[in-house]
Design a protein around this motif. Sequence first.
Motif, PDB file in Angstrom:
ATOM      1  N   SER B   9       0.771  -1.078   0.090  1.00  0.00           N
ATOM      2  CA  SER B   9       0.239   0.045  -0.057  1.00  0.00           C
ATOM      3  C   SER B   9       0.758   1.355   0.003  1.00  0.00           C
ATOM      4  O   SER B   9       0.387   2.342  -0.724  1.00  0.00           O
ATOM      5  N   ILE B  10       2.151   1.185   0.599  1.00  0.00           N
ATOM      6  CA  ILE B  10       3.070   2.398   0.397  1.00  0.00           C
ATOM      7  C   ILE B  10       3.333   2.465  -0.882  1.00  0.00           C
ATOM      8  O   ILE B  10       3.291   3.548  -1.527  1.00  0.00           O
ATOM      9  N   SER B  13       0.532   3.975  -3.082  1.00  0.00           N
ATOM     10  CA  SER B  13       0.361   5.704  -2.551  1.00  0.00           C
ATOM     11  C   SER B  13       1.177   6.609  -3.039  1.00  0.00           C
ATOM     12  O   SER B  13       0.902   7.603  -3.699  1.00  0.00           O
ATOM     13  N   VAL B  14       2.527   6.065  -3.216  1.00  0.00           N
ATOM     14  CA  VAL B  14       3.790   6.816  -3.679  1.00  0.00           C
ATOM     15  C   VAL B  14       3.609   6.859  -5.204  1.00  0.00           C
ATOM     16  O   VAL B  14       3.906   7.960  -5.858  1.00  0.00           O
TER      17      VAL B  14
END
Lengths: 230, 120
Positions: B9-10, B13-14
């Motif tokens: 999920s990082i 998002s990024v």
Amino acid sequence: MTTRIVELRRGILKKNDELAAGLRGRFVDAGVLVLNLVSSPGTGKTAFLEYTLRELRARGAKVAALVGDLETDNDARRLAASGAPVRQINTHGICHLDAEMINKHLEGWEGVELAGLDYLFIENVGNLVCPSSYDLGEKIRVALLSVTEGEDKPLKYPTLFNSADAAVITKMDIAEPCGFNRELALKNINEIRPGIRIFETSAKTGAGIDDWLAYLAQAHTARHGLQDPL
Amino acid sequence: MHELSVVASIVESVTELAAAYPGARVLEVRLRVGALASVIEDSLQFCWGITTEGTPLQGSKLTVQTLPVVMHCTACAQDVELQGVQSFRCPRCGEPCSDLRQGRELEIDSIEIDEVEEAI
Ligand SMILES: Nc1nc2c(ncn2[C@@H]2O[C@H](COP(=O)(O)OP(=O)(O)OP(=O)(O)O)[C@@H](O)[C@H]2O)c(=O)[nH]1
Ligand SMILES: [Mg+2]
Ligand SMILES: [Zn+2]
């Protein structure tokens, strides 16, 4: 080339937190008390819940349960024997339930209207680590610990015990042969979550269940309280 | 245990954010992780390489700032930092504390990118 730092300050579980907040609002509006049961595999969540569902139904309460499991529907079948509506959530290898799974399984649940329920129980996947990070919109998070697991579990898994609103020690009927050190277990739970309500129960003998049911009834009456569990 | 899904999920998002800077390379992703977040830095680092491969984050560094647990002690009427997560008592007065003010964070603090300068 120039380097640039972009501030984000974004919660990695933000999506889950938002969905959970939405669920919490729905539960409050519907007047249903929602509990999320978390523990290691085999602690006795299903057995404890079977007993609880049966007793609550016998007292005329409207109850339902969602149960998470990696692959099987064994727990759902056991719980359904109480006569309560039960829905299985197969996570297919995911080690915890999340708010999206709850959302999805509340849709199209035949014969179940949130507004018609007094209590909704959610049995999480047996795991002492990951479920603690995923808010399901519950009012009360219950951490269970059996007498066979070792009194130091709360110290080993502080995140989970610290995020709990109530603790249940299960399998008290076999505490003695297991050499269970009750004082130490109570002390450890209290070190991690000072002042938490602790119930010492057995799903075989029914010990401690009356206290637990009294707590549920009280929490149900107070369910419209605005304060969210920590 | 769910570090892989956290890392995924990082990256999501990024990647979303990096799309606003076409051609930019992500050099570093900085996280803030509370002592009670129950994710292990080693496991995050372990998943990082594989998960970022083939994304705009490929080759980037992951840095993790760990935040201690901060409780509010009613007896001392102030916020106090705990030394660990084995005892939720005020380190000043020894009273049990249940009012958590910091320690569950799991967030992306900032990212560092290498921007392509506009052609003149
Ligand atoms: N003696 C005794 N055994 C119990 C008690 N509660 C559960 N058990 C036994 O412990 C085993 C596991 O119980 P479950 O209720 O399936 O445990 P669980 O936490 O739901 O397990 P998972 O859903 O797989 O994580 C079963 O063999 C139960 O019969 C209890 O109060 N006393
Ligand atoms: Mg079960
Ligand atoms: Zn103090």
